[in-house]
Enzyme design. Structure first.
Site, PDB file in Angstrom:
ATOM      1  CD  GLU A  77      -4.293   0.015   8.976  1.00 23.89           C
ATOM      2  OE1 GLU A  77      -4.659  -0.434   7.883  1.00 23.89           O
ATOM      3  OE2 GLU A  77      -4.299   1.235   9.260  1.00 23.89           O
ATOM      4  CD  GLU A 128      -2.291  12.137  -4.704  1.00 21.16           C
ATOM      5  OE1 GLU A 128      -2.538  11.918  -3.503  1.00 21.16           O
ATOM      6  OE2 GLU A 128      -1.188  11.877  -5.235  1.00 21.16           O
ATOM      7  CB  THR A 162       4.586   6.314  -0.771  1.00 24.08           C
ATOM      8  OG1 THR A 162       4.372   6.618  -2.141  1.00 24.08           O
ATOM      9  CG2 THR A 162       4.030   7.432   0.090  1.00 24.08           C
ATOM     10  CG  ASP A 194     -13.770   9.349  -4.412  1.00 26.85           C
ATOM     11  OD1 ASP A 194     -13.268  10.158  -5.204  1.00 26.85           O
ATOM     12  OD2 ASP A 194     -13.597   9.393  -3.181  1.00 26.85           O
ATOM     13  N   GLY A 247       5.361  -3.922   5.263  1.00 25.87           N
ATOM     14  CA  GLY A 247       4.922  -2.996   6.289  1.00 25.87           C
ATOM     15  C   GLY A 247       5.397  -3.255   7.693  1.00 25.87           C
ATOM     16  CD  GLU A 275      -1.432  -2.414   7.232  1.00 25.52           C
ATOM     17  OE1 GLU A 275      -1.170  -3.242   6.340  1.00 25.52           O
ATOM     18  OE2 GLU A 275      -1.592  -2.731   8.420  1.00 25.52           O
ATOM     19  CE  LYS A 286      -1.932  13.010   1.240  1.00 26.61           C
ATOM     20  NZ  LYS A 286      -2.693  12.711   0.016  1.00 26.61           N
ATOM     21  CB  CYS A 293      -2.544  -3.921  -0.557  1.00 24.48           C
ATOM     22  SG  CYS A 293      -3.724  -4.214   0.765  1.00 24.48           S
ATOM     23  CG  ASN A 338      -6.767   0.107  -2.389  1.00 27.62           C
ATOM     24  OD1 ASN A 338      -6.614   0.952  -1.497  1.00 27.62           O
ATOM     25  ND2 ASN A 338      -6.287  -1.117  -2.289  1.00 27.62           N
TER      26      ASN A 338
HETATM   27  P1  NAD Z   1       0.937   5.872  -3.070  1.00 32.84           P
HETATM   28  O1  NAD Z   1       2.079   5.348  -2.309  1.00 32.84           O
HETATM   29  O2  NAD Z   1       1.188   6.484  -4.390  1.00 32.84           O
HETATM   30  O3  NAD Z   1       0.170   6.983  -2.219  1.00 32.84           O
HETATM   31  C1  NAD Z   1      -0.362   6.705  -0.946  1.00 32.84           C
HETATM   32  C2  NAD Z   1      -0.611   8.015  -0.215  1.00 32.84           C
HETATM   33  O4  NAD Z   1       0.634   8.593   0.152  1.00 32.84           O
HETATM   34  C3  NAD Z   1      -1.358   9.077  -1.017  1.00 32.84           C
HETATM   35  O5  NAD Z   1      -2.287   9.706  -0.163  1.00 32.84           O
HETATM   36  C4  NAD Z   1      -0.250  10.026  -1.409  1.00 32.84           C
HETATM   37  O6  NAD Z   1      -0.691  11.361  -1.630  1.00 32.84           O
HETATM   38  C5  NAD Z   1       0.657   9.961  -0.198  1.00 32.84           C
HETATM   39  N1  NAD Z   1       2.047  10.358  -0.425  1.00 32.84           N
HETATM   40  C6  NAD Z   1       2.785  10.252  -1.557  1.00 32.84           C
HETATM   41  N2  NAD Z   1       4.041  10.698  -1.351  1.00 32.84           N
HETATM   42  C7  NAD Z   1       4.109  11.085  -0.056  1.00 32.84           C
HETATM   43  C8  NAD Z   1       5.147  11.623   0.763  1.00 32.84           C
HETATM   44  N3  NAD Z   1       6.373  11.845   0.298  1.00 32.84           N
HETATM   45  N4  NAD Z   1       4.868  11.890   2.052  1.00 32.84           N
HETATM   46  C9  NAD Z   1       3.637  11.633   2.561  1.00 32.84           C
HETATM   47  N5  NAD Z   1       2.616  11.140   1.829  1.00 32.84           N
HETATM   48  C10 NAD Z   1       2.851  10.863   0.532  1.00 32.84           C
HETATM   49  O7  NAD Z   1      -0.080   4.652  -3.175  1.00 32.84           O
HETATM   50  P2  NAD Z   1      -1.424   4.550  -4.016  1.00 32.84           P
HETATM   51  O8  NAD Z   1      -1.055   4.506  -5.461  1.00 32.84           O
HETATM   52  O9  NAD Z   1      -2.406   5.575  -3.542  1.00 32.84           O
HETATM   53  O10 NAD Z   1      -1.981   3.127  -3.546  1.00 32.84           O
HETATM   54  C11 NAD Z   1      -1.525   1.942  -4.076  1.00 32.84           C
HETATM   55  C12 NAD Z   1      -0.489   1.295  -3.178  1.00 32.84           C
HETATM   56  O11 NAD Z   1      -0.993   1.170  -1.860  1.00 32.84           O
HETATM   57  C13 NAD Z   1      -0.132  -0.108  -3.616  1.00 32.84           C
HETATM   58  O12 NAD Z   1       1.248  -0.322  -3.502  1.00 32.84           O
HETATM   59  C14 NAD Z   1      -0.874  -0.976  -2.619  1.00 32.84           C
HETATM   60  O13 NAD Z   1      -0.322  -2.245  -2.453  1.00 32.84           O
HETATM   61  C15 NAD Z   1      -0.803  -0.152  -1.387  1.00 32.84           C
HETATM   62  N6  NAD Z   1      -1.892  -0.535  -0.474  1.00 32.84           N
HETATM   63  C16 NAD Z   1      -1.589  -1.199   0.689  1.00 32.84           C
HETATM   64  C17 NAD Z   1      -2.601  -1.593   1.552  1.00 32.84           C
HETATM   65  C18 NAD Z   1      -2.298  -2.348   2.826  1.00 32.84           C
HETATM   66  O14 NAD Z   1      -3.144  -2.372   3.707  1.00 32.84           O
HETATM   67  N7  NAD Z   1      -1.149  -2.966   2.990  1.00 32.84           N
HETATM   68  C19 NAD Z   1      -3.928  -1.289   1.250  1.00 32.84           C
HETATM   69  C20 NAD Z   1      -4.200  -0.599   0.074  1.00 32.84           C
HETATM   70  C21 NAD Z   1      -3.177  -0.217  -0.772  1.00 32.84           C
END
Ligand code: NAD
Length: 483
Positions: A457, A178, A231, A93, A453, A249, A175, A283, A152
């Site tokens: 958690e 994707e 986001t 995945d 954030g 987060e 959710k 992150c 991730n």
């Molecule tokens: P992303 O923000 O692109 O997407 C995260 C999720 O939000 C996905 O499931 C996406 O489909 C959903 N999403 C997107 N637009 C949305 C909307 N308008 N409404 C509701 N949901 C929506 O992030 P990513 O690229 O999947 O992950 C990388 C990011 O996540 C990095 O910035 C990383 O730092 C952060 N991250 C933070 C933590 C933490 O614990 N602080 C852990 C892992 C990743």
């Protein structure tokens, strides 16, 4: 391994499909080949999931907390027993090497299920005496919680949100990203198999629009997102319309400060773990490495030597310790940052290229002579790119470490005990590390300050974010009124 799930969604204890939903192709980052085809949730699927969660939550909250905890602990045992298969799937995945997924993904998910399973029965209210009268508080579930995940750590995120939510008596609609939709379905299957009533933990697939549809639905009481700051802003704003509880987060640009008196090998290990684990897609990574002037040359020399130990290749091979980026798109983004680093005058010490092999690989990349105003020093890259700075004094290091819009994590390597604690007290970050980096045990609160954030958690702190307190006033005598 058959990576195609039975259907796209897991709702009310069953796999459910609606082929009218937009196609989601799951790509194995090592081969670039499609390994599963799913469909995003249609409005009918969103409705079905929320309806199931709403109904199931009432039954689940009526169980004793000991019974709920037992289900979570049983789920943890099943996850541990299936760790190999779950890790192979997680590697397909995400592209993360099996060497990592077999020790960090389903295992950390199982830790969360076990921890919150153990804690469930200790979640209680308090008794507040008022003379002969008294108040007691009930710690009650919020209702239906929506979890939205990043790509991730798909299994871990599904469990870090699901375990405390369920321990408190909530139901969840999760959710996944994707980009990595497969393993959360396994978490849902396992919780159901462990005895969670149908509808208590549901997984539906989709792009951002499905997440957005979930947040604004009146049946939803709480939203927990793991994702990027852009986001997070959208999700937080949408949740605010319904005055929903939130946990956010988000991203980071965390500092790692290494003093001259630090143990060199440990400091290099910390910098490697804090920049190149999961190919830098973490992150809390300490991507701004501040090295005191007297240590800098030795640090860069030893770091470069140690990077010769990187082994790229088929991530399913247990000997491989560095995997491809999660997607072609993510590699393009990171390459864009590397080009900016070069263009803005940073010194490329090593890496920076695609190795000559299949997969979305990028070499571990180290920049030196980075200045605080460069793009690579300010923006989250989310890839295997380390920036090294030098500094002279403790006060300077702390001020520069905190000069960021983010506040997820921060680390310090030093042999000076009091300086280590002074730095930890001074860091503007939710999680700090002394002579280590990126540990995330379920026992400790995890989360960010500033743009990284809201909420925490893991640990007992997570209970605050998945429950609410009700005060009950009790009068023992007659009640007087003015008329
Ligand atoms: P992303 O923000 O692109 O997407 C995260 C999720 O939000 C996905 O499931 C996406 O489909 C959903 N999403 C997107 N637009 C949305 C909307 N308008 N409404 C509701 N949901 C929506 O992030 P990513 O690229 O999947 O992950 C990388 C990011 O996540 C990095 O910035 C990383 O730092 C952060 N991250 C933070 C933590 C933490 O614990 N602080 C852990 C892992 C990743």
């Amino acid at each position: 391994m058959n990576t195609q799930p039975t259907a796209s969604h897991f709702i009310d204890g069953k796999y459910v499909e609606d082929t009218a939903g937009e196609v989601i192709e799951v790509i194995y980052p090592y081969t670039g080949k499609v390994i599963a085809t799913l469909h995003a949730a249609t409005p009918a699927i969103v409705d079905q999931a929320l309806e199931a969660a709403k109904r199931a939550q009432k039954e689940w909250a009526g169980w004793t907390a000991t019974e709920r905890g037992r289900v979570l602990r049983r789920a943890a045992e099943i996850m541990r027993a299936r760790n190999h298969d779950l890790s192979v799937l997680e590697t397909y995945d995400t592209g993360k090497p099996y060497q990592e997924t077999s020790v960090a993904d389903a295992t950390s998910g199982a830790d969360a299920l076990e921890y919150f399973g153990g804690l469930a029965a200790s979640i209680t209210g308090e008794y507040i005496p008022l003379g002969n009268d008294f108040v007691y508080t009930r710690r009650e579930p919020l209702g239906v919680c929506v979890g939205i995940g990043a790509w991730n750590y798909p299994t871990q995120i599904a469990c870090w949100k699901g375990a405390p939510a369920l321990a408190c008596g909530n139901a969840m609609v999760f959710k996944p990203s994707e980009t990595t939709p497969l393993s959360a379905l396994k978490v849902a299957e396992i919780l159901f198999e462990a005895g969670a009533p149908a509808g208590v933990y549901n997984v539906i697939q989709g792009f951002g629009a499905v997440g957005a549809a979930l947040i604004t639905d009146p049946r939803v009481d709480k939203v927990s997102l793991t994702g990027s700051v852009p986001t997070g802003r959208k999700v937080y704003a949408a949740a605010a319309q319904g005055i929903r509880n939130v946990t956010m987060e988000l991203g980071g640009k965390s500092p790692l400060v290494i003093f001259d008196d630090a143990d060199l090998e440990n400091a290099v290990s910390g910098a490697i773990l804090g920049n190149f684990y999961s190919s830098g897609q973490v992150c809390s990574n300490g991507t701004r490495v501040f090295v005191q002037k007297g240590m800098k040359d030795a640090f860069l020399t030893r770091l470069t030597e140690r990077l010769a130990g990187v082994k790229m290749g088929d991530p399913q091979d247990p000997g491989v310790n560095f995997g491809p980026m999660v997607s072609e798109n993510q590699r393009d983004i990171v390459e864009g940052f590397i080009a900016k680093g070069v263009a803005e005058g940073a010194t490329l010490v090593c890496g920076g290229k695609r190795p000559d092999m299949p997969g979305f690989f990028l070499e571990p990349t180290v920049f030196a002579s980075v200045t605080d105003d460069m793009t690579i020093a300010r923006e989250e890259i989310f890839g295997p790119v380390m920036s090294v700075f030098d500094f002279e004094t403790e006060a300077e290091a702390l001020a520069r470490a905190n000069d960021t819009i983010y506040g997820l994590a921060a680390g310090v390597f030093t042999a000076d005990l009091t300086r280590a604690h002074r730095m930890a007290a001074g860091f503007a970050a939710g999680t700090c590390y002394i002579n280590t980096y990126n540990d995330a045990p379920v026992e400790a609160p995890f989360g960010g300050s500033k743009l990284s954030g809201v909420g925490r958690e893991n640990s007992k702190a997570a209970i605050e974010y998945y429950s609410q307190i009700k005060s009950v006033y009790v009068r023992m005598g007659d009640l007087e009124a003015p008329f």
